[in-house]
Design a protein around this motif. Structure first.
Motif, PDB file in Angstrom:
ATOM      1  N   HIS B  42      50.290  57.298  24.312  1.00 26.51           N
ATOM      2  CA  HIS B  42      50.691  58.215  23.793  1.00 26.51           C
ATOM      3  C   HIS B  42      49.667  58.356  22.482  1.00 26.51           C
ATOM      4  O   HIS B  42      50.096  59.233  21.743  1.00 26.51           O
ATOM      5  N   HIS B  44      49.780  56.718  19.436  1.00 19.24           N
ATOM      6  CA  HIS B  44      50.198  56.428  17.640  1.00 19.24           C
ATOM      7  C   HIS B  44      50.022  54.845  17.625  1.00 19.24           C
ATOM      8  O   HIS B  44      50.396  54.303  18.455  1.00 19.24           O
ATOM      9  N   GLN B  46      50.488  52.314  14.269  1.00 17.97           N
ATOM     10  CA  GLN B  46      51.726  51.507  13.044  1.00 17.97           C
ATOM     11  C   GLN B  46      50.973  50.455  12.834  1.00 17.97           C
ATOM     12  O   GLN B  46      50.538  49.149  13.804  1.00 17.97           O
ATOM     13  N   HIS B  64      51.048  55.157   9.791  1.00 13.67           N
ATOM     14  CA  HIS B  64      51.543  55.450  10.972  1.00 13.67           C
ATOM     15  C   HIS B  64      49.809  56.265  11.114  1.00 13.67           C
ATOM     16  O   HIS B  64      50.205  57.597   9.856  1.00 13.67           O
ATOM     17  N   ASP B  66      47.984  58.810  13.920  1.00 16.91           N
ATOM     18  CA  ASP B  66      47.898  59.256  15.694  1.00 16.91           C
ATOM     19  C   ASP B  66      46.853  60.244  15.797  1.00 16.91           C
ATOM     20  O   ASP B  66      46.002  59.973  15.482  1.00 16.91           O
ATOM     21  N   LYS B  68      45.701  62.916  18.542  1.00 12.40           N
ATOM     22  CA  LYS B  68      45.531  64.470  18.494  1.00 12.40           C
ATOM     23  C   LYS B  68      44.885  65.304  18.701  1.00 12.40           C
ATOM     24  O   LYS B  68      43.918  64.871  17.583  1.00 12.40           O
ATOM     25  N   GLN B  75      49.227  59.543   9.399  1.00 12.93           N
ATOM     26  CA  GLN B  75      50.507  60.819   9.218  1.00 12.93           C
ATOM     27  C   GLN B  75      51.246  59.498   8.372  1.00 12.93           C
ATOM     28  O   GLN B  75      51.777  60.450   7.229  1.00 12.93           O
ATOM     29  N   GLY B 100      46.773  64.247   7.323  1.00 11.95           N
ATOM     30  CA  GLY B 100      48.281  64.334   7.783  1.00 11.95           C
ATOM     31  C   GLY B 100      49.903  64.305   6.973  1.00 11.95           C
ATOM     32  O   GLY B 100      50.556  65.228   6.817  1.00 11.95           O
TER      33      GLY B 100
END
Lengths: 115, 115
Positions: B42, B44, B46, B64, B66, B68, B75, B100
């Motif tokens: 996915h 992600h 962290q 965190h 990501d 995409k 984030q 983000g």
């Protein structure tokens, strides 16, 4: 006693259900992203929400579960859903689960595994 | 523009370094666990800390990130380390990175990608 593979699959099944539930719940707030974090190498599993309210970022970890010592550790649960019960409903035993969100000295009295 | 594989590897390299740094920092607190969560399915990534102070659970997400839209999204960063700069040092371009953690309307003025 469940195998490591059963523990992983059960955790992912329960959290996938929960992610769906929250995605439905936030369907009218497209700025809210429900993030599903499954690390099957280090065995950490999470559901988080990322959003914005004006200039304020919302970052909420709903659940954080780990697998270690062939047990599921429930480390964080910021919801009113009992993840332990959902794991039991899917066939795990109390001895497969540690309530990591309880202080260590309380764990022997939870009815679940202590470590 | 970096490939998806380069983005993933760079993010994991930077966060692995950070995890090592925090593990050294907490070496005298064996009750503190530095957790490295890398979900390459996915996308992600962290670093978190889990600990107890008496009856109080400490749960802190340091970073965190990501991936995409073929960009790295920073984030969450609850440290004073600039993860964006560490990514640049390892060869990513500003156009590969979205801050983000900045409100959406500010992102076009960051010098990094907006989305």
């Amino acid at each position: 006693m469940a195998t490591l593979e059963q523990l992983r699959q059960t955790v992912m099944d329960v959290l996938t259900e929960q992610a769906k539930f929250y995605r439905r719940g936030f369907a009218r707030e497209p700025q809210t992203e429900i993030v599903q974090v499954f690390d099957t190498v280090h065995d950490h599993f999470q559901i988080a929400a990322l959003s914005w309210e004006g200039e304020t970022q919302i970052y909420n970890i709903f659940f954080h579960l780990d697998i270690k010592g062939e047990k599921v550790w429930i480390q964080v649960n910021n919801t009113d859903e009992s993840i332990a019960e959902l794991l039991l409903e899917r066939g795990l035993q109390k001895s497969d689960i540690v309530l990591g969100l309880q202080p260590p000295y309380k764990r022997p009295y939870t009815g679940y595994a202590s470590e």
